[in-house]
Scaffold this motif. Structure first.
Motif, PDB file in Angstrom:
ATOM      1  N   ASN A  39       9.611  -8.909   4.936  1.00  0.00           N
ATOM      2  CA  ASN A  39       8.633  -9.227   6.180  1.00  0.00           C
ATOM      3  C   ASN A  39       7.635  -9.947   5.803  1.00  0.00           C
ATOM      4  O   ASN A  39       6.838  -9.318   6.200  1.00  0.00           O
ATOM      5  CB  ASN A  39       9.463  -8.121   6.736  1.00  0.00           C
ATOM      6  N   VAL A  40       7.415 -10.933   5.960  1.00  0.00           N
ATOM      7  CA  VAL A  40       5.805 -11.712   6.240  1.00  0.00           C
ATOM      8  C   VAL A  40       5.670 -11.820   6.749  1.00  0.00           C
ATOM      9  O   VAL A  40       4.308 -12.605   7.354  1.00  0.00           O
ATOM     10  CB  VAL A  40       6.567 -13.097   5.006  1.00  0.00           C
ATOM     11  N   LEU A  41       6.258 -11.513   8.054  1.00  0.00           N
ATOM     12  CA  LEU A  41       5.567 -11.838   9.146  1.00  0.00           C
ATOM     13  C   LEU A  41       5.352 -10.355  10.471  1.00  0.00           C
ATOM     14  O   LEU A  41       4.600 -10.439  11.326  1.00  0.00           O
ATOM     15  CB  LEU A  41       6.443 -12.971  10.337  1.00  0.00           C
ATOM     16  N   ALA A  42       4.829 -10.075   9.366  1.00  0.00           N
ATOM     17  CA  ALA A  42       4.232  -8.529  10.046  1.00  0.00           C
ATOM     18  C   ALA A  42       2.931  -7.576   9.031  1.00  0.00           C
ATOM     19  O   ALA A  42       2.455  -9.114   8.431  1.00  0.00           O
ATOM     20  CB  ALA A  42       5.492  -7.110   9.549  1.00  0.00           C
ATOM     21  N   ALA A  43       2.579  -7.068  10.109  1.00  0.00           N
ATOM     22  CA  ALA A  43       1.346  -6.139   9.180  1.00  0.00           C
ATOM     23  C   ALA A  43       2.145  -5.399   8.072  1.00  0.00           C
ATOM     24  O   ALA A  43       2.177  -4.558   8.093  1.00  0.00           O
ATOM     25  CB  ALA A  43       0.443  -5.659  10.340  1.00  0.00           C
ATOM     26  N   ASP A  44       1.029  -6.082   7.165  1.00  0.00           N
ATOM     27  CA  ASP A  44       1.556  -5.097   5.618  1.00  0.00           C
ATOM     28  C   ASP A  44       1.236  -4.256   4.859  1.00  0.00           C
ATOM     29  O   ASP A  44      -0.437  -4.721   5.191  1.00  0.00           O
ATOM     30  CB  ASP A  44       1.502  -6.715   4.898  1.00  0.00           C
ATOM     31  N   VAL A  45       1.013  -3.284   4.677  1.00  0.00           N
ATOM     32  CA  VAL A  45      -0.122  -2.102   4.685  1.00  0.00           C
ATOM     33  C   VAL A  45      -1.003  -2.526   3.440  1.00  0.00           C
ATOM     34  O   VAL A  45      -1.752  -1.751   2.860  1.00  0.00           O
ATOM     35  CB  VAL A  45       1.006  -0.455   4.467  1.00  0.00           C
ATOM     36  N   LEU A  46      -0.234  -3.020   2.496  1.00  0.00           N
ATOM     37  CA  LEU A  46      -0.951  -3.569   1.615  1.00  0.00           C
ATOM     38  C   LEU A  46      -2.103  -4.310   1.179  1.00  0.00           C
ATOM     39  O   LEU A  46      -4.010  -4.259   1.419  1.00  0.00           O
ATOM     40  CB  LEU A  46      -0.338  -4.309   0.062  1.00  0.00           C
ATOM     41  N   ALA A  47      -2.188  -5.450   2.713  1.00  0.00           N
ATOM     42  CA  ALA A  47      -3.763  -5.422   3.121  1.00  0.00           C
ATOM     43  C   ALA A  47      -4.378  -4.881   3.461  1.00  0.00           C
ATOM     44  O   ALA A  47      -5.569  -5.708   3.803  1.00  0.00           O
ATOM     45  CB  ALA A  47      -2.588  -6.783   4.721  1.00  0.00           C
ATOM     46  N   PHE A  48      -4.396  -3.377   3.890  1.00  0.00           N
ATOM     47  CA  PHE A  48      -5.278  -2.496   4.579  1.00  0.00           C
ATOM     48  C   PHE A  48      -4.905  -1.326   3.451  1.00  0.00           C
ATOM     49  O   PHE A  48      -6.366  -0.402   4.171  1.00  0.00           O
ATOM     50  CB  PHE A  48      -4.355  -1.997   5.470  1.00  0.00           C
ATOM     51  N   GLY A  49      -4.797  -1.806   2.553  1.00  0.00           N
ATOM     52  CA  GLY A  49      -5.526  -1.231   1.143  1.00  0.00           C
ATOM     53  C   GLY A  49      -4.228   0.037   0.852  1.00  0.00           C
ATOM     54  O   GLY A  49      -4.986   0.570  -0.163  1.00  0.00           O
ATOM     55  N   ALA A  50      -3.381   0.278   1.427  1.00  0.00           N
ATOM     56  CA  ALA A  50      -2.472   1.010   1.099  1.00  0.00           C
ATOM     57  C   ALA A  50      -1.789   1.049  -0.270  1.00  0.00           C
ATOM     58  O   ALA A  50      -1.852  -0.304  -1.154  1.00  0.00           O
ATOM     59  CB  ALA A  50      -0.907   1.038   1.572  1.00  0.00           C
ATOM     60  N   ASP A  51      -2.084   1.618  -1.331  1.00  0.00           N
ATOM     61  CA  ASP A  51      -1.795   1.902  -2.684  1.00  0.00           C
ATOM     62  C   ASP A  51      -0.270   1.593  -2.455  1.00  0.00           C
ATOM     63  O   ASP A  51       0.513   3.098  -3.047  1.00  0.00           O
ATOM     64  CB  ASP A  51      -2.484   2.784  -3.322  1.00  0.00           C
ATOM     65  N   PRO A  52       1.124   0.895  -2.980  1.00  0.00           N
ATOM     66  CA  PRO A  52       1.826   1.420  -3.927  1.00  0.00           C
ATOM     67  C   PRO A  52       2.352   2.165  -5.354  1.00  0.00           C
ATOM     68  O   PRO A  52       3.707   2.037  -5.183  1.00  0.00           O
ATOM     69  CB  PRO A  52       2.089  -0.270  -3.689  1.00  0.00           C
ATOM     70  N   LEU A  53       0.839   2.369  -5.969  1.00  0.00           N
ATOM     71  CA  LEU A  53       1.872   3.418  -7.432  1.00  0.00           C
ATOM     72  C   LEU A  53       1.512   4.758  -6.932  1.00  0.00           C
ATOM     73  O   LEU A  53       1.403   5.340  -7.961  1.00  0.00           O
ATOM     74  CB  LEU A  53       0.685   2.658  -8.418  1.00  0.00           C
ATOM     75  N   GLY A  54       0.923   4.757  -5.582  1.00  0.00           N
ATOM     76  CA  GLY A  54       0.608   5.843  -5.230  1.00  0.00           C
ATOM     77  C   GLY A  54      -0.165   7.021  -5.989  1.00  0.00           C
ATOM     78  O   GLY A  54      -0.382   8.351  -5.723  1.00  0.00           O
ATOM     79  N   GLY A  55      -1.127   6.074  -6.368  1.00  0.00           N
ATOM     80  CA  GLY A  55      -2.563   7.026  -7.330  1.00  0.00           C
ATOM     81  C   GLY A  55      -3.590   7.402  -6.181  1.00  0.00           C
ATOM     82  O   GLY A  55      -4.215   8.155  -6.274  1.00  0.00           O
ATOM     83  N   ASP A  64      -4.367   8.172  -2.350  1.00  0.00           N
ATOM     84  CA  ASP A  64      -3.386   8.872  -0.507  1.00  0.00           C
ATOM     85  C   ASP A  64      -3.748   7.484   0.330  1.00  0.00           C
ATOM     86  O   ASP A  64      -4.613   7.071   0.547  1.00  0.00           O
ATOM     87  CB  ASP A  64      -5.149   9.647   0.371  1.00  0.00           C
ATOM     88  N   SER A  65      -2.696   6.660   0.501  1.00  0.00           N
ATOM     89  CA  SER A  65      -2.450   5.733   1.921  1.00  0.00           C
ATOM     90  C   SER A  65      -2.434   5.953   3.198  1.00  0.00           C
ATOM     91  O   SER A  65      -2.566   4.993   3.881  1.00  0.00           O
ATOM     92  CB  SER A  65      -1.439   4.622   1.240  1.00  0.00           C
ATOM     93  N   ALA A  66      -2.794   7.007   3.925  1.00  0.00           N
ATOM     94  CA  ALA A  66      -2.751   7.748   5.408  1.00  0.00           C
ATOM     95  C   ALA A  66      -3.257   6.710   6.180  1.00  0.00           C
ATOM     96  O   ALA A  66      -3.373   6.748   7.023  1.00  0.00           O
ATOM     97  CB  ALA A  66      -2.810   9.226   5.041  1.00  0.00           C
ATOM     98  N   ASP A  67      -4.464   6.812   5.349  1.00  0.00           N
ATOM     99  CA  ASP A  67      -5.145   5.709   6.126  1.00  0.00           C
ATOM    100  C   ASP A  67      -4.966   4.312   5.796  1.00  0.00           C
ATOM    101  O   ASP A  67      -5.193   3.723   7.841  1.00  0.00           O
ATOM    102  CB  ASP A  67      -6.984   5.975   5.780  1.00  0.00           C
ATOM    103  N   ALA A  68      -5.235   3.577   5.452  1.00  0.00           N
ATOM    104  CA  ALA A  68      -4.422   2.594   4.968  1.00  0.00           C
ATOM    105  C   ALA A  68      -3.459   2.438   6.588  1.00  0.00           C
ATOM    106  O   ALA A  68      -3.022   1.158   7.189  1.00  0.00           O
ATOM    107  CB  ALA A  68      -3.989   2.145   4.007  1.00  0.00           C
ATOM    108  N   PHE A  69      -2.180   3.704   6.902  1.00  0.00           N
ATOM    109  CA  PHE A  69      -0.967   3.068   7.331  1.00  0.00           C
ATOM    110  C   PHE A  69      -1.643   3.398   8.958  1.00  0.00           C
ATOM    111  O   PHE A  69      -1.320   3.294   9.425  1.00  0.00           O
ATOM    112  CB  PHE A  69      -0.108   4.735   7.609  1.00  0.00           C
ATOM    113  N   ASP A  70      -2.446   4.127   9.064  1.00  0.00           N
ATOM    114  CA  ASP A  70      -3.316   4.494  10.632  1.00  0.00           C
ATOM    115  C   ASP A  70      -3.777   2.549  10.366  1.00  0.00           C
ATOM    116  O   ASP A  70      -3.779   2.209  12.099  1.00  0.00           O
ATOM    117  CB  ASP A  70      -4.206   4.536  10.681  1.00  0.00           C
ATOM    118  N   LYS A  71      -4.701   2.381   9.551  1.00  0.00           N
ATOM    119  CA  LYS A  71      -5.081   1.029   9.420  1.00  0.00           C
ATOM    120  C   LYS A  71      -3.638  -0.306  10.231  1.00  0.00           C
ATOM    121  O   LYS A  71      -4.324  -0.965  10.965  1.00  0.00           O
ATOM    122  CB  LYS A  71      -5.824   0.397   8.932  1.00  0.00           C
TER     123      LYS A  71
END
Length: 675
Positions: free
Chosen positions: A247-263, A265-272
């Motif tokens: 979905n390219v028309l959505a707010a991608d969590v990667l753009a807010f700092g989420a880590d797809p490698l799990g290294g 914590d991405s909770a704050d990125a999800f909140d943002k």
């Protein structure tokens, strides 16, 4: 570049892929024949699918039982005795492998992913071990799964222990094994440890990295170096998983700092990402990857979509809280929560297309460590895979109009889903719930009635404790079209009871067109057999309109139908206004109906066969007055068939003949067959 990023994200999911040579690719028009290829035995809840047509969830995977596959291991079971490995297996049988042994499944259709349900031993002092399981397809394309028992193996009395060597958790409780209260017994009885081991199984998923054809052979082998003395394989689910959703028309969590490698914590990125999406009127998109989230994500008026629950994995550790939370929690962990009902709850929440992997290994009833929780009105939860949380979905109302669809909930410490307190107008449909540590699906009308809800066309397998579906009070609720298999102990496939401080039943409780199999378990505290459906008047009478229509009760360990009150309140409470119509009963270890309460029920077009004891075991409320039982059976006609003692509903039993046998002998019924 996009392919490279996708490969990195997929690697982060932790789903190890089998690498296949290009020659193994599936091409349009290919036909595969192999000499001596075994015909795959596809089942649903370990039954011929024809026996459960139209019942349960419609799924995109094929279930195969290990005991029907090729193996050089040992088939264990069938056995329905609690605290044993066969009893907790689907169909009450499985295959036990020692190092060097295998079980091999023939794919019934094209597949690129498998789920293996298994058990391996606990560590000697608890806490679990890990052990390898090799996966090959057609003798090559090897991958290794790392199995774990860290989320299995509970012991002792409720709420259970992870220590196999522990003494009694509650020394003053009744112990059925010795029919005693230990603190009042001199000398105090010794218990054998581990005491009451249970919750043996877990499951693990594997993307094969390639699409294989019907007839290809998936072999699971315990390598010779495994430190697991044995590995039990219960079943294999195979499926063809589609590509990741983008979905390219959505707010991608990667753009807010989420880590797809799990290294990290991405909770704050999800909140943002959620905050931005709400301002911009966008959805939130979570691409393929494994995201570490170690606390609740609070959701309100937001849509969160993953790439699919095989690709987007949100995984967290259980975290000790420095001080207990106001709700009593002593831990937190991954979960998506609506706001508390006392704060107005959440609305317009839509969660789909991702997995939630928790880290819950013990039962702490005050903990909010569930996959989905809080209050969510006018919301949807669709296509999630929820694993290793305490409860898959626990909703504390009041809340309304929420739909829970197409999810898989597996290996929970407690319930699969619970509508708790004032949930109304909501639907739970087409979900698969397997290996819960308490009720798989429940409506609990504590303080405020649950009303107008429906549990429809769900598949429930192997709840270790309690019931497949439980309704505790409420108004005008429906249980329809479900398939419930293999409850293990202290519960039934379908249960309705005035218990746990619930509001009374009012209006109509409709229980229709469900199929149960291998239910009617042994109640360890009462030392009697229950029914596949069990109505229980414990805290007040049941006098609402209960309509049980079109249900099939197959291969019942004890009774098909039980109506009961606890002995201490047997003269206070009754069960009335219950109506059974268009029912099929295929096989009972004991009776079609066991009545241990005062009251009445009607029966119309109830057909039974392979009945092991007297058709109606009518004890009433155990006062045995000369006028007959305190429970009356109304024959509305069309009640046919029977078993070892003749017609199941004979004229001499009506309306209230005392036919009480407190613990009748059990006659194991034959396997179910087409009617």
């Amino acid at each position: 570049m996009k392919k490279a990023l996708l490969a990195v994200a997929l690697a982060a999911t932790g789903l190890v892929a089998v690498q296949a040579p290009a020659s193994a690719a599936v091409h349009p028009g290919d036909r595969v024949t192999r000499a001596g290829a075994a015909s795959p035995a596809v089942t649903r809840a370990a039954l011929d699918p024809a026996l459960v047509a139209g019942r349960g969830a419609s799924v995109d995977f094929a279930e195969q039982e290990a005991e029907k596959a090729a193996t050089n291991g040992a088939v264990i079971g069938p056995d329905r005795t609690a605290y044993t490995l066969p009893a907790e297996a689907s169909g009450r049988s499985a295959v036990k492998l020692t190092p060097g042994q295998y079980v091999e499944f023939t794919l019934p259709s094209a597949a690129n992913a498998i789920t293996v349900r298994y058990s391996i031993p606990d560590a000697p002092n608890g806490g679990g071990i890990t052990a390898p399981l090799d996966v090959t397809v057609n003798g090559r394309d090897r991958a290794t799964m790392t199995l774990t028992s860290q989320y299995a193996w509970l012991y002792n009395q409720y709420p259970f222990s992870n220590d196999p060597n522990a003494g009694l958790l509650h020394p003053d409780w009744w112990i059925t094994e010795c029919s005693c209260v230990p603190s009042a017994t001199t000398p105090a009885p010794a218990i054998t440890t581990p005491f009451r081991p249970s919750h043996f199984y877990d499951e693990q998923r594997l993307l094969l990295g390639h699409t294989y054809r019907a007839g290809d052979k998936v072999r699971l082998t315990v390598p010779s170096g495994s430190k697991a003395a044995w590995t039990v394989v219960d079943l294999l689910d195979s499926q063809l998983v589609g590509p990741p959703k983008v979905n390219v028309l959505a707010a991608d969590v990667l753009a807010f700092g989420a880590d797809p490698l799990g290294g990290r914590d991405s909770a704050d990125a999800f909140d943002k990402a959620i905050a931005f999406a709400k301002r911009a009127h966008l959805k939130v998109y979570v691409p393929p990857g494994t995201y570490q989230v170690n606390r609740h994500i609070i959701v309100d008026r937001v849509t969160i979509e993953g790439a699919g629950n095989w690709y987007t994995i949100i995984k967290g550790r259980q975290v000790d809280l420095p001080t207990p939370a106001p709700d009593g929690s002593v831990h937190t962990g991954v979960g998506f929560y609506g706001k508390d009902a006392s704060a107005g709850g959440s609305t317009d929440v839509h969660l789909s297309g991702f997995a939630i992997e928790g880290d819950v290994r013990e039962r702490v009833d005050t903990d909010q460590v569930n996959g989905v929780g809080g209050a969510m009105s006018d919301s949807t939860v669709d296509g999630l895979y929820i694993h290793h949380t305490k409860v898959g979905l626990w909703f504390d109302g009041p809340m309304k109009n929420t739909r829970i669809t197409n999810n898989v909930v597996a290996d929970q410490i407690a319930d699969g889903l619970n509508f708790h307190t004032g949930v109304t107008g909501s639907v739970v449909s087409n979900n698969v719930i397997r290996n819960t540590g308490d009720d798989a699906l429940a409506m609990w009308s504590e303080k405020t009635a649950d009303a107008g809800n429906t549990f429809d066309h769900n598949t429930i397998q192997t709840p270790v404790l309690a019931n497949g579906i439980a309704i505790y009070g409420g108004t005008d609720n429906t249980v329809s079209g479900n398939l419930v298999a293999d409850p293990i102990r202290e519960g039934s496939a379908i249960h309705a009871g005035t218990r746990f401080g619930a509001e009374p039943f009012t209006g109509t409780l409709a229980i229709k067109d469900n199929t149960t199999v291998r239910a009617g378990t042994f109640e360890l505290n009462w030392k009697i057999g229950l029914g596949a459906i069990w109505l229980y008047a414990l805290e007040k009478s049941m006098d609402a309109n209960v309509q049980v229509t079109g249900d099939n009760f197959l291969d019942n360990t004890y009774n098909a139908i039980m109506l009961v009150s606890d002995f201490g309140v047997k003269d206070l409470y009754s069960i009335t206004n219950v109506h059974f119509k268009d029912i099929k009963v295929d096989g009972t270890g004991t009776s079609v109906v066991s009545a241990r309460v005062k009251g009445s029920a009607s029966f119309e077009n109830v057909d039974a066969r392979n009945v092991g004891a007297v058709g109606v075991n009518n004890c009433g409320s155990f006062n045995f007055p000369p006028t007959g039982s305190e429970f009356s059976v109304q024959d509305l006609g069309g009640n046919d068939g029977g078993g070892t003692t003749g017609p199941w509903l004979a004229a001499w039993e009506l309306p209230n003949t005392i036919t009480c046998d407190d613990r009748p002998p059990v006659v194991a019924p034959p396997a179910p067959s087409p009617w």
